[in-house]
Design a protein around this motif. Structure first.
Motif, mmCIF file in Angstrom:
data_model
loop_
_atom_site.group_PDB
_atom_site.id
_atom_site.type_symbol
_atom_site.label_atom_id
_atom_site.label_comp_id
_atom_site.label_asym_id
_atom_site.label_seq_id
_atom_site.Cartn_x
_atom_site.Cartn_y
_atom_site.Cartn_z
ATOM 1 N N LEU A 148 0.835 -1.195 0.000
ATOM 2 C CA LEU A 148 0.000 0.000 0.000
ATOM 3 C C LEU A 148 0.874 1.250 0.000
ATOM 4 O O LEU A 148 0.592 2.239 -0.659
ATOM 5 C CB LEU A 148 -0.907 0.002 1.226
ATOM 6 C CG LEU A 148 -1.821 1.215 1.349
ATOM 7 C CD1 LEU A 148 -2.683 1.313 0.099
ATOM 8 C CD2 LEU A 148 -2.701 1.085 2.569
ATOM 9 N N ASN A 149 1.921 1.155 0.719
ATOM 10 C CA ASN A 149 2.805 2.319 0.792
ATOM 11 C C ASN A 149 3.401 2.666 -0.550
ATOM 12 O O ASN A 149 3.502 3.821 -0.917
ATOM 13 C CB ASN A 149 3.927 2.053 1.789
ATOM 14 C CG ASN A 149 3.439 2.187 3.199
ATOM 15 O OD1 ASN A 149 2.756 3.154 3.511
ATOM 16 N ND2 ASN A 149 3.752 1.231 4.040
ATOM 17 N N GLU A 150 3.789 1.649 -1.223
ATOM 18 C CA GLU A 150 4.362 1.903 -2.531
ATOM 19 C C GLU A 150 3.307 2.523 -3.434
ATOM 20 O O GLU A 150 3.565 3.462 -4.177
ATOM 21 C CB GLU A 150 4.862 0.597 -3.136
ATOM 22 C CG GLU A 150 6.108 0.050 -2.475
ATOM 23 C CD GLU A 150 6.473 -1.308 -3.041
ATOM 24 O OE1 GLU A 150 7.630 -1.494 -3.417
ATOM 25 O OE2 GLU A 150 5.578 -2.167 -3.113
ATOM 26 N N THR A 151 2.171 1.931 -3.334
ATOM 27 C CA THR A 151 1.089 2.435 -4.160
ATOM 28 C C THR A 151 0.791 3.893 -3.843
ATOM 29 O O THR A 151 0.610 4.712 -4.735
ATOM 30 C CB THR A 151 -0.185 1.592 -3.939
ATOM 31 O OG1 THR A 151 0.126 0.223 -4.146
ATOM 32 C CG2 THR A 151 -1.268 2.015 -4.904
ATOM 33 N N VAL A 153 0.995 7.044 -6.324
ATOM 34 C CA VAL A 153 -0.111 7.979 -6.531
ATOM 35 C C VAL A 153 0.329 9.402 -6.217
ATOM 36 O O VAL A 153 0.021 10.334 -6.962
ATOM 37 C CB VAL A 153 -1.309 7.602 -5.637
ATOM 38 C CG1 VAL A 153 -2.376 8.675 -5.721
ATOM 39 C CG2 VAL A 153 -1.866 6.268 -6.076
ATOM 40 N N GLU A 154 1.029 9.498 -5.158
ATOM 41 C CA GLU A 154 1.483 10.836 -4.797
ATOM 42 C C GLU A 154 2.442 11.371 -5.849
ATOM 43 O O GLU A 154 2.444 12.541 -6.175
ATOM 44 C CB GLU A 154 2.155 10.796 -3.432
ATOM 45 C CG GLU A 154 2.290 12.153 -2.789
ATOM 46 C CD GLU A 154 0.960 12.892 -2.762
ATOM 47 O OE1 GLU A 154 -0.064 12.248 -2.458
ATOM 48 O OE2 GLU A 154 0.952 14.099 -3.051
ATOM 49 N N GLY A 155 3.230 10.482 -6.331
ATOM 50 C CA GLY A 155 4.171 10.889 -7.352
ATOM 51 C C GLY A 155 3.433 11.400 -8.575
ATOM 52 O O GLY A 155 3.804 12.416 -9.172
ATOM 53 N N ILE A 197 9.374 10.456 -11.126
ATOM 54 C CA ILE A 197 8.677 10.142 -9.882
ATOM 55 C C ILE A 197 9.576 9.300 -8.987
ATOM 56 O O ILE A 197 9.601 9.469 -7.785
ATOM 57 C CB ILE A 197 7.373 9.376 -10.176
ATOM 58 C CG1 ILE A 197 6.359 10.335 -10.796
ATOM 59 C CG2 ILE A 197 6.811 8.763 -8.907
ATOM 60 C CD1 ILE A 197 5.068 9.687 -11.222
ATOM 61 N N LYS A 198 10.262 8.459 -9.629
ATOM 62 C CA LYS A 198 11.152 7.618 -8.847
ATOM 63 C C LYS A 198 12.198 8.430 -8.101
ATOM 64 O O LYS A 198 12.790 7.964 -7.136
ATOM 65 C CB LYS A 198 11.858 6.625 -9.761
ATOM 66 C CG LYS A 198 11.225 5.248 -9.777
ATOM 67 C CD LYS A 198 11.975 4.310 -10.666
ATOM 68 C CE LYS A 198 13.332 3.918 -10.113
ATOM 69 N NZ LYS A 198 13.219 3.150 -8.857
ATOM 70 N N ARG A 202 11.232 -0.346 -7.432
ATOM 71 C CA ARG A 202 10.332 -0.456 -8.571
ATOM 72 C C ARG A 202 10.922 0.328 -9.737
ATOM 73 O O ARG A 202 11.380 1.445 -9.576
ATOM 74 C CB ARG A 202 8.959 0.140 -8.231
ATOM 75 C CG ARG A 202 8.294 -0.479 -7.012
ATOM 76 C CD ARG A 202 7.842 -1.892 -7.310
ATOM 77 N NE ARG A 202 7.210 -2.504 -6.152
ATOM 78 C CZ ARG A 202 6.715 -3.739 -6.143
ATOM 79 N NH1 ARG A 202 6.770 -4.467 -7.233
ATOM 80 N NH2 ARG A 202 6.173 -4.231 -5.056
ATOM 81 N N SER A 203 10.864 -0.281 -10.838
ATOM 82 C CA SER A 203 11.407 0.401 -12.001
ATOM 83 C C SER A 203 10.362 1.356 -12.549
ATOM 84 O O SER A 203 9.198 1.316 -12.163
ATOM 85 C CB SER A 203 11.766 -0.618 -13.080
ATOM 86 O OG SER A 203 10.577 -1.152 -13.627
ATOM 87 N N ALA A 204 10.810 2.157 -13.434
ATOM 88 C CA ALA A 204 9.880 3.106 -14.027
ATOM 89 C C ALA A 204 8.769 2.337 -14.730
ATOM 90 O O ALA A 204 7.616 2.720 -14.707
ATOM 91 C CB ALA A 204 10.613 4.000 -15.023
ATOM 92 N N VAL A 205 9.161 1.290 -15.308
ATOM 93 C CA VAL A 205 8.170 0.481 -15.999
ATOM 94 C C VAL A 205 7.182 -0.094 -14.987
ATOM 95 O O VAL A 205 5.982 -0.187 -15.249
ATOM 96 C CB VAL A 205 8.841 -0.669 -16.775
ATOM 97 C CG1 VAL A 205 7.783 -1.604 -17.327
ATOM 98 C CG2 VAL A 205 9.668 -0.101 -17.897
ATOM 99 N N ASP A 206 7.731 -0.456 -13.884
ATOM 100 C CA ASP A 206 6.857 -0.976 -12.841
ATOM 101 C C ASP A 206 5.820 0.063 -12.468
ATOM 102 O O ASP A 206 4.646 -0.229 -12.300
ATOM 103 C CB ASP A 206 7.662 -1.360 -11.597
ATOM 104 C CG ASP A 206 8.497 -2.608 -11.830
ATOM 105 O OD1 ASP A 206 8.089 -3.418 -12.672
ATOM 106 O OD2 ASP A 206 9.545 -2.748 -11.183
#
Length: 533
Positions: free
Chosen positions: A443-446, A450-452, A464-465, A479-483
């Motif tokens: 969830l945090n990553e998500t 989203v925030e990004g 964003i990364k 997570r990659s950009a593609v991710d």
DNA sequence: GTTAGGG
DNA sequence: CCCTAAC
């Protein structure tokens, strides 16, 4: 290790004052406190941090304080972590002497007395006008405008990620440096602060697990400081970020500070609602401030000067355009009728709930390794802030202790980054040949994603990364950009679904994505859609 | 080196 | 997640 403390190696530290509760218990004392603060600041070299144990002492020492004294005290205070052995003693002593205190970084040349606040505010305003008037003229100097943070109690965050701007204007990140400095067994254990002192900017966000719980500190680089509730916007090239009251200093990362000092203070503005902590002790990685004011006057400066709140700090550049700028964010909470500033009680608790400042500190050093550009900075700062904890085992971040892990659950991150408790730095992709194991988005990553997107919009995955704001990049390091892109695609797919569908879907274990988040995703989708036209 | 899309 | 075309 001692070399870290050596004069020439040690970056300039913010001047620090420690003020006891009584100082802020009434206007008069606050005023004199301000004066004392000013005095102190005025009479000491900016590079010579001057921790002061109390107002009385501050005034006593300010006039004739010599560098030696200053440095000594400084070490006593900031360098305590270096000397674990001495730490305990100091801690005890402090507990006795000061049950409540706080740091008040001081500006190098603040105006005296009450004018302090206003002057700073004016400066800030001026600068702000400048910034917004001709954004193109922004030059390095301006970027070095500084940063600051306010030490005041604030609600505990329950998530390492900030909430949507509507809810929280600022997000505060835990500062590993601070954590290191104040948490490494020193007398100022970070975990003991309800609120942190100011922090230096983080050019290179620390790995997630370094977002140490137990301290909620501000990390407002290149910005102004916000008092509780009240806040000043941050000059930033990314309008988008600004509008969201989120600072993104990633664009400035390459700049380098020569001296970092912050100052911040303020009082009074502590709103009643910001007093208690809401989360369980130390379960916080970052704290944020609900700043309804933000939306009301996004670009305005705190207005009320009823209480002498001031936060500022100046930064000087090496190439010395000596443009030490002061930033202030003063302001008391609107509607806060209390004439007297509220007491800040930063209690020193004996218990050191979550320790491992050690690893953390070293992490700070590692931080230097990790980041290429800001390496120098990071290194430097880590020296100062991380207070030279004999971080030898840098290289990789020392794995967080298990105890932390549990708490880390909150930040989700830690667990993510390193689930291999104590083991090798096994990052999930291991398995030499095997393909990446499926590792679901937390969830945090998500949220970070989203925030990004909120900040930069979609299709800016790579950027964003890199977002340092609220540790987004930390959260997304794996997570990659593609991710990101893929995940966003999935998110949008889900968000597109109708509520009904969503609801029926909500029973499934896979849909742990909060509806709220999905809604924001939806918003962002539409927003992007509109922009596309 | 990134991003968009299909697989 | 992977793969790849297209930038």
């Amino acid at each position: 290790m001692n070399s870290l403390l050596e004069h020439h190696h040690a970056p300039q530290l913010p001047e620090l004052m420690m003020i006891d509760d009584e100082c802020s218990s009434d206007h008069a004392s606050v005023d004199s406190w301000m004066v004392g603060l000013a005095l102190c600041a005025g009479n000491s070299s900016p590079s010579a941090p001057v921790p002061i144990a109390s107002r009385a002492r501050a005034q006593r020492m300010s006039p004739g304080s010599d560098l030696v004294d200053s440095l000594e005290s400084t070490q006593t205070m900031l360098g305590a972590s270096l000397r674990q052995d001495a730490a305990a003693a100091a801690h005890q002593q402090l507990l006795v002497e000061q049950s409540a205190m706080r740091f008040v970084p001081v500006a190098d040349k603040p105006a005296a007395g009450r004018q302090f606040a206003t002057t700073l505010t004016q400066q800030l305003q001026q600068q702000q006008q400048q910034l917004w008037a001709e954004p193109s003229s922004l030059d390095d100097d301006l970027y070095h405008s500084g940063f600051g943070a306010v030490a005041a109690s604030q609600p505990r965050a329950t998530s390492p990620l900030f909430r949507p701007p509507q809810e929280a204007g600022w997000q505060f990140q835990a500062s590993p440096q601070l954590a290191s400095t104040y948490d490494s067994g020193s007398s100022f254990s970070a975990a003991t602060w309800d609120v942190p002192p100011a922090t230096l900017p983080l050019h290179a966000p620390p790995p997630p697990h370094q977002l140490h719980a137990g301290i909620s500190s501000l990390d407002i680089p290149y910005g102004y400081v916000a008092e509780f509730g009240a806040q000043a916007p941050l000059p930033c090239l990314l309008r988008r970020a600004v509008s969201d009251n989120v600072l993104d200093h990633s664009v400035h990362q390459q700049h380098h500070y020569d001296t970092g000092l912050l100052a911040s203070v303020a009082e009074g503005g502590v709103g009643e609602d910001s007093v208690g902590s809401q989360g369980s002790e130390g379960d916080t990685v970052g704290g944020y401030q609900h700043a309804q004011h933000a939306s009301q006057q996004p670009l305005g400066l705190p207005v009320s000067h009823s209480a002498p709140n001031v936060s500022l700090l100046g930064l000087e550049r090496s190439n010395s355009t000596v443009r030490s700028q002061l930033h202030a964010a003063a302001g008391s909470r609107g509607g806060h009728s209390a004439a007297s500033p509220r007491k800040l009680s930063l209690k020193l608790k004996s218990q050191r709930s979550r320790q491992p400042a050690g690893p953390r500190a070293s992490a700070s050093a590692a931080l230097a390794h990790a980041s290429h550009r800001p390496a120098r900075l990071a290194a430097r700062r880590s020296v100062v802030l991380a207070a030279a904890t004999s971080s030898d085992d840098d290289e990789e971040y020392a794995p967080a202790s298990e105890s932390d892990m549990s708490e880390a659950e909150v930040s989700g991150v830690a667990g993510e980054v390193r689930r291999s408790g104590g083991g090798s730095p096994a990052l999930r992709h291991e398995s030499s040949t095997g393909k990446k194991k499926h590792n679901p988005w937390s969830l945090n990553e998500t949220e970070a994603l989203v925030e990004g997107v909120r900040l930069l919009g979609p299709s800016k995955w790579a950027e964003i990364k890199k977002l340092t704001v609220s540790g987004i990049c930390s959260l997304l390091t794996n997570r990659s950009a593609v991710d990101l892109k893929d995940k966003w695609r999935n998110l949008t797919r889900v968000a597109r679904l109708s509520k009904a569908v969503l609801k029926s879907r909500s029973h499934k274990s896979t849909s742990d994505i909060p509806l709220e988040l999905l809604l924001t995703v939806k918003e962002l989708m539409e927003l992007a859609k509109v922009e596309a036209e």
